[in-house]
Design a protein around this motif. Structure first.
Motif, short mmCIF file in Angstrom:
data_model
loop_
_atom_site.label_atom_id
_atom_site.label_comp_id
_atom_site.label_asym_id
_atom_site.label_seq_id
_atom_site.Cartn_x
_atom_site.Cartn_y
_atom_site.Cartn_z
N VAL A 273 0.80 -1.08 -0.04
CA VAL A 273 0.03 0.24 0.00
C VAL A 273 0.95 1.29 0.01
CG1 VAL A 273 -1.60 1.35 1.44
CG2 VAL A 273 -1.94 -1.01 1.09
N GLN A 274 0.52 2.16 -0.80
CA GLN A 274 1.18 3.43 -0.99
C GLN A 274 0.56 4.44 0.11
OE1 GLN A 274 2.02 4.63 -4.76
NE2 GLN A 274 2.81 2.87 -5.35
N VAL A 275 1.18 5.03 0.87
CA VAL A 275 0.45 6.07 2.01
C VAL A 275 0.82 7.57 1.07
CG1 VAL A 275 0.48 7.23 3.94
CG2 VAL A 275 0.67 4.80 4.07
N ILE A 276 -0.17 8.15 0.86
CA ILE A 276 0.31 9.30 0.01
C ILE A 276 -0.01 10.61 0.83
CG2 ILE A 276 -1.07 10.57 -1.74
CD1 ILE A 276 0.11 7.98 -2.69
N GLU A 277 0.87 11.53 0.84
CA GLU A 277 0.78 12.71 1.75
C GLU A 277 -0.39 13.75 1.33
OE1 GLU A 277 2.94 14.64 4.62
OE2 GLU A 277 3.34 12.75 3.88
#
Length: 331
Positions: A273-277
């Motif tokens: 999963v990519q945590v998006i700023e």
């Protein structure tokens, strides 16, 4: 900027009063309220006059805008009066309880050339803006499905027992219960981000019997003109679990929970999963109106948002009709 408060009926009124007290560029010049005791108490708290006559309140010298925190059924009258007086407007959500009222309010606002902002804030939070950017850039591909849950436990918490806010449980003043109240945010968000809705099917009911005159839970199935399908849930009987937005597209999916946005590409490894700023949040509600007046936000975009406010009313009306009649309804 001199403001007139037109009714303190809404539970969010204390937050707006706090904003006014804390900002040097805002001044509450007058209070009007159809419940005089409530209005007089607010005026005394804020150190400004109470005016029982609406027309007189709108004629106070130097006024620039109104803050409308009335019951939902009272919005049209106060928005039209404010626009006719040439005053910019902040009004709590939902915009109105009928499409006819929403259309009349839009006509009044645009005809007078005044600014107007309604009490929606969720699309302008940092994580939501990051999610909207991903969607606009096509990172999810073709959107096929989405879910949005906006819920709390107001019924079990007996949030509306006080006389000042009991109107939330009166159909003639509120228009509905949880689905009209919490669902308004979800309907506005998905209309703004995913476009027009072509049909609505809904089940809206009272589960707790705490405020039996209105609903405390509702689920709606939306078909968008784009071809996407959405499921919205709104509740006053929600005691735990995830809330927020999930979107699935042909290239990936995203989830927004509070101020966190997570993106999962279609070809991601299991569990990746990519945590998006989050992006910088935009001003919301009363402070959004101030920012518009100061030229800090795009006025054309704000005007287009009024169409989403109007369409959210149409979706809500269609959802209640679907639930009553047991059929799919076109908003």
């Amino acid at each position: 900027m001199k403001l007139a408060l037109l009714s303190g009926a809404h539970v969010h009124t204390p937050g707006y009063l706090k904003t006014i007290r804390e900002r040097d560029d805002l001044e509450l010049a007058v209070v009007w309220d159809d419940m005089e005791s409530r209005g007089q108490a607010i005026a005394a708290e804020m150190g400004c006059p109470f005016e029982a006559d609406l027309d007189a309140a709108l004629r106070v010298a130097g006024l620039e805008a109104t803050v409308i925190c009335a019951d939902n059924a009272g919005h049209r009258k106060l928005v039209e009066a404010s626009a006719a007086a040439g005053l910019d407007i902040f009004c709590e959500k939902p915009m109105a309880l009928s499409v006819d009222d929403a259309n009349a309010m839009l006509a009044a606002i645009r005809g007078a050339g005044v600014l107007a902002v309604f009490g929606f804030f969720q699309p302008y939070q940092g994580a939501a803006l990051a999610a909207r950017k991903l969607i606009a850039e096509g990172k999810l591909g073709t959107i096929t499905q989405l879910t949005y849950r906006n819920s709390h436990h107001a019924a079990y918490g007996r949030w509306f027992d006080r006389p000042e806010v009991a109107w939330f449980t009166v159909p003639e003043k509120a228009g509905g219960g949880a689905f009209c109240d919490m669902g308004a945010h979800a309907m506005h968000f998905v209309r703004l981000v995913f476009g027009p809705v072509s049909s609505v099917s809904a089940s809206i009911s009272n589960k707790s019997n705490e405020y039996p005159a209105v609903d405390d839970h509702g689920v709606a199935l939306l078909e968008f003109e784009s071809g996407a399908t959405g499921v919205l849930e709104a509740s006053w009987v929600f005691t735990g679990g995830p809330t927020g937005l999930e979107v699935v597209g042909s290239k990936g999916s995203l989830r927004v929970r509070g101020n966190q946005c997570e993106f999962t590409p279609f070809d991601a490894k299991p569990g990746e999963v990519q945590v998006i700023e989050p992006l910088e949040a935009e001003p919301t509600r009363l402070e959004r109106l101030v920012a518009l007046k100061q030229g800090l936000l795009d006025r054309a975009e704000a005007d287009r948002d009024l169409d989403s406010c109007r369409d959210a009313v149409a979706i809500s009306v269609a959802a209640y009709a679907s639930s009553r009649e047991g059929r799919r309804v076109n908003p």
